[in-house]
Write a protein that holds these residues in place. Structure first.
Motif, PDB file in Angstrom:
ATOM      1  N   LEU A  28      82.587  85.403  50.255  1.00  0.00           N
ATOM      2  CA  LEU A  28      83.573  85.412  51.419  1.00  0.00           C
ATOM      3  C   LEU A  28      84.792  85.017  51.154  1.00  0.00           C
ATOM      4  O   LEU A  28      85.967  85.765  51.181  1.00  0.00           O
ATOM      5  CB  LEU A  28      83.315  85.125  52.798  1.00  0.00           C
ATOM      6  N   LYS A  29      84.712  83.894  50.449  1.00  0.00           N
ATOM      7  CA  LYS A  29      85.943  83.089  49.861  1.00  0.00           C
ATOM      8  C   LYS A  29      86.574  83.995  48.887  1.00  0.00           C
ATOM      9  O   LYS A  29      87.703  83.908  48.624  1.00  0.00           O
ATOM     10  CB  LYS A  29      85.521  81.816  49.459  1.00  0.00           C
ATOM     11  N   ALA A  30      85.657  84.721  48.046  1.00  0.00           N
ATOM     12  CA  ALA A  30      86.422  85.577  47.071  1.00  0.00           C
ATOM     13  C   ALA A  30      87.144  86.759  47.732  1.00  0.00           C
ATOM     14  O   ALA A  30      88.083  87.419  46.992  1.00  0.00           O
ATOM     15  CB  ALA A  30      85.309  86.008  45.773  1.00  0.00           C
ATOM     16  N   ILE A  31      86.911  87.173  48.832  1.00  0.00           N
ATOM     17  CA  ILE A  31      87.599  88.107  49.368  1.00  0.00           C
ATOM     18  C   ILE A  31      88.672  87.704  50.216  1.00  0.00           C
ATOM     19  O   ILE A  31      89.756  88.492  50.544  1.00  0.00           O
ATOM     20  CB  ILE A  31      86.614  89.246  50.227  1.00  0.00           C
ATOM     21  N   LEU A  32      88.364  86.868  51.274  1.00  0.00           N
ATOM     22  CA  LEU A  32      89.516  86.102  52.055  1.00  0.00           C
ATOM     23  C   LEU A  32      90.486  85.388  51.344  1.00  0.00           C
ATOM     24  O   LEU A  32      90.406  84.821  50.293  1.00  0.00           O
ATOM     25  CB  LEU A  32      88.755  85.593  53.323  1.00  0.00           C
ATOM     26  N   THR A  33      91.804  85.488  52.097  1.00  0.00           N
ATOM     27  CA  THR A  33      92.678  84.504  51.654  1.00  0.00           C
ATOM     28  C   THR A  33      92.354  82.995  51.887  1.00  0.00           C
ATOM     29  O   THR A  33      91.401  82.862  52.926  1.00  0.00           O
ATOM     30  CB  THR A  33      94.124  84.853  52.319  1.00  0.00           C
ATOM     31  N   PRO A  34      92.943  82.124  51.118  1.00  0.00           N
ATOM     32  CA  PRO A  34      92.401  80.569  51.457  1.00  0.00           C
ATOM     33  C   PRO A  34      92.976  80.392  53.373  1.00  0.00           C
ATOM     34  O   PRO A  34      91.953  79.613  53.795  1.00  0.00           O
ATOM     35  CB  PRO A  34      93.351  79.845  50.507  1.00  0.00           C
ATOM     36  N   ASP A  35      93.845  80.788  53.826  1.00  0.00           N
ATOM     37  CA  ASP A  35      94.126  80.644  55.200  1.00  0.00           C
ATOM     38  C   ASP A  35      93.194  81.265  55.871  1.00  0.00           C
ATOM     39  O   ASP A  35      92.558  80.717  56.850  1.00  0.00           O
ATOM     40  CB  ASP A  35      95.369  81.254  55.342  1.00  0.00           C
ATOM     41  N   GLN A  36      92.753  82.505  55.619  1.00  0.00           N
ATOM     42  CA  GLN A  36      91.781  83.326  56.484  1.00  0.00           C
ATOM     43  C   GLN A  36      90.497  82.686  56.493  1.00  0.00           C
ATOM     44  O   GLN A  36      89.748  82.542  57.531  1.00  0.00           O
ATOM     45  CB  GLN A  36      91.523  84.741  55.993  1.00  0.00           C
ATOM     46  N   PHE A  37      89.861  82.137  55.166  1.00  0.00           N
ATOM     47  CA  PHE A  37      88.545  81.321  55.223  1.00  0.00           C
ATOM     48  C   PHE A  37      88.826  80.233  55.810  1.00  0.00           C
ATOM     49  O   PHE A  37      87.615  79.766  56.558  1.00  0.00           O
ATOM     50  CB  PHE A  37      88.530  81.127  53.500  1.00  0.00           C
ATOM     51  N   ALA A  38      89.707  79.315  55.564  1.00  0.00           N
ATOM     52  CA  ALA A  38      89.922  78.123  56.250  1.00  0.00           C
ATOM     53  C   ALA A  38      89.634  78.211  57.881  1.00  0.00           C
ATOM     54  O   ALA A  38      88.966  77.601  58.731  1.00  0.00           O
ATOM     55  CB  ALA A  38      91.256  77.428  56.181  1.00  0.00           C
ATOM     56  N   GLN A  39      90.360  79.527  58.382  1.00  0.00           N
ATOM     57  CA  GLN A  39      90.517  79.835  59.995  1.00  0.00           C
ATOM     58  C   GLN A  39      88.833  80.074  60.213  1.00  0.00           C
ATOM     59  O   GLN A  39      88.470  79.917  61.273  1.00  0.00           O
ATOM     60  CB  GLN A  39      91.375  80.996  60.163  1.00  0.00           C
ATOM     61  N   MET A  40      88.100  81.096  59.435  1.00  0.00           N
ATOM     62  CA  MET A  40      86.941  81.507  59.538  1.00  0.00           C
ATOM     63  C   MET A  40      85.902  80.098  59.703  1.00  0.00           C
ATOM     64  O   MET A  40      85.047  79.923  60.689  1.00  0.00           O
ATOM     65  CB  MET A  40      86.260  82.413  58.462  1.00  0.00           C
ATOM     66  N   GLN A  41      86.168  79.067  58.650  1.00  0.00           N
ATOM     67  CA  GLN A  41      85.209  77.913  58.919  1.00  0.00           C
ATOM     68  C   GLN A  41      85.748  77.229  60.102  1.00  0.00           C
ATOM     69  O   GLN A  41      84.583  76.749  60.792  1.00  0.00           O
ATOM     70  CB  GLN A  41      85.524  77.052  57.544  1.00  0.00           C
ATOM     71  N   THR A  42      86.795  77.242  60.739  1.00  0.00           N
ATOM     72  CA  THR A  42      87.147  76.354  61.881  1.00  0.00           C
ATOM     73  C   THR A  42      86.405  77.219  63.057  1.00  0.00           C
ATOM     74  O   THR A  42      85.977  76.519  63.947  1.00  0.00           O
ATOM     75  CB  THR A  42      88.647  76.493  62.195  1.00  0.00           C
ATOM     76  N   GLY A  58      91.716  72.318  54.104  1.00  0.00           N
ATOM     77  CA  GLY A  58      91.073  73.834  54.391  1.00  0.00           C
ATOM     78  C   GLY A  58      89.540  73.451  54.328  1.00  0.00           C
ATOM     79  O   GLY A  58      88.832  74.519  54.414  1.00  0.00           O
ATOM     80  N   LYS A  59      88.899  72.407  54.727  1.00  0.00           N
ATOM     81  CA  LYS A  59      87.488  72.306  54.706  1.00  0.00           C
ATOM     82  C   LYS A  59      87.285  71.660  56.081  1.00  0.00           C
ATOM     83  O   LYS A  59      87.910  70.952  56.827  1.00  0.00           O
ATOM     84  CB  LYS A  59      86.897  71.114  53.475  1.00  0.00           C
ATOM     85  N   VAL A  60      86.044  72.491  56.563  1.00  0.00           N
ATOM     86  CA  VAL A  60      85.669  71.805  57.939  1.00  0.00           C
ATOM     87  C   VAL A  60      84.532  70.757  57.705  1.00  0.00           C
ATOM     88  O   VAL A  60      83.359  71.270  57.088  1.00  0.00           O
ATOM     89  CB  VAL A  60      85.394  72.869  58.797  1.00  0.00           C
ATOM     90  N   LYS A  61      84.486  69.643  58.542  1.00  0.00           N
ATOM     91  CA  LYS A  61      83.306  68.859  58.475  1.00  0.00           C
ATOM     92  C   LYS A  61      82.884  68.444  60.030  1.00  0.00           C
ATOM     93  O   LYS A  61      83.847  68.270  60.790  1.00  0.00           O
ATOM     94  CB  LYS A  61      83.560  67.539  57.869  1.00  0.00           C
ATOM     95  N   ILE A  62      81.615  68.776  60.204  1.00  0.00           N
ATOM     96  CA  ILE A  62      80.971  68.177  61.566  1.00  0.00           C
ATOM     97  C   ILE A  62      80.442  66.743  61.441  1.00  0.00           C
ATOM     98  O   ILE A  62      79.674  66.658  60.543  1.00  0.00           O
ATOM     99  CB  ILE A  62      80.241  69.289  62.144  1.00  0.00           C
ATOM    100  N   LYS A  63      81.140  66.098  62.041  1.00  0.00           N
ATOM    101  CA  LYS A  63      80.421  64.362  62.033  1.00  0.00           C
ATOM    102  C   LYS A  63      79.676  64.160  63.270  1.00  0.00           C
ATOM    103  O   LYS A  63      79.908  64.467  64.295  1.00  0.00           O
ATOM    104  CB  LYS A  63      81.669  63.353  62.030  1.00  0.00           C
ATOM    105  N   THR A  64      78.440  63.803  62.971  1.00  0.00           N
ATOM    106  CA  THR A  64      77.522  63.608  63.967  1.00  0.00           C
ATOM    107  C   THR A  64      77.027  62.144  64.318  1.00  0.00           C
ATOM    108  O   THR A  64      77.593  61.475  63.240  1.00  0.00           O
ATOM    109  CB  THR A  64      76.170  64.415  63.915  1.00  0.00           C
TER     110      THR A  64
END
Length: 153
Positions: A103-117, A143-149
C-alpha cells in the motif's frame, strides 16, 4: 398481473445479490462479508477517507482482496483449532507488514500516514475487527504510528 410480478422479481434479484455478498456466521448468527465484499467496502472507505484517485483505488482493491482472503483463511484455521494461536498472530503481523509495504508503494506519504492513524484510532476505540490495547495511547511521529500499552511502559 405484470404490475405485481415486476416488483416481486426486483425484490428477488436484490435478495440474491445481498446473499451473495454475505454468508451466515455459524457461530455468532450474524452475517459475514465475503472477502470480495470486504475489499470493495474497504476500498470505498479508503477512497473516501484518503481521497484516493480512481487509479489508486483500482490498485488498492486487489491488495485488500488478497489480505481479506488470507485473514479469513487464518481465522478459519483458528476456529477449527488446527493452528497454533501464537503462530497465527506472528503470521498475521507479517502479513500486515507485507500489505502495508504494498500500500505504501501506491499511496502518497501523507495518505499512508493518514491510513495508519485511522487504523490506530480504530484499534484504540475497539472498532470492528480491532484488537484493543490495554490503556493504549496512540502516538504519531515522522509519519509513523505507535500504540503504547501498559506492558510497553
Amino acid at each position: 398481473m405484470k404490475k405485481f410480478l415486476l416488483p416481486l422479481l426486483a425484490l428477488a434479484l436484490s435478495a440474491t445479490a445481498a446473499s451473495a455478498q454475505t454468508a451466515p456466521d455459524q457461530a455468532g448468527g450474524r452475517p459475514r462479508f465475503t472477502p470480495e465484499a470486504m475489499a470493495a467496502r474497504q476500498t470505498e472507505g479508503l477512497t473516501k477517507e484518503l481521497g484516493l484517485s480512481a487509479d489508486q483505488a483500482a490498485k488498492v482493491q486487489p491488495i485488500l482482496l488478497a489480505r481479506s482472503q488470507e485473514m479469513m483463511a487464518m481465522r478459519e484455521q483458528m476456529r477449527a483449532g488446527t493452528a497454533d494461536r501464537d503462530q497465527l498472530r506472528t503470521q498475521m503481523q507479517a502479513n500486515r507488514a507485507k500489505y502495508d509495504d504494498q500500500l505504501k508503494a501506491i499511496l502518497t506519504p501523507d495518505q499512508f500516514a493518514q491510513m495508519q492513524t485511522l487504523e490506530a484510532n480504530r484499534r484504540q476505540r475497539g472498532g470492528p475487527g480491532a484488537m484493543q490495547p490495554q490503556d493504549g495511547k496512540v502516538k504519531e511521529k515522522d509519519g509513523k504510528v505507535k500504540i503504547k500499552t501498559k506492558t510497553d511502559a
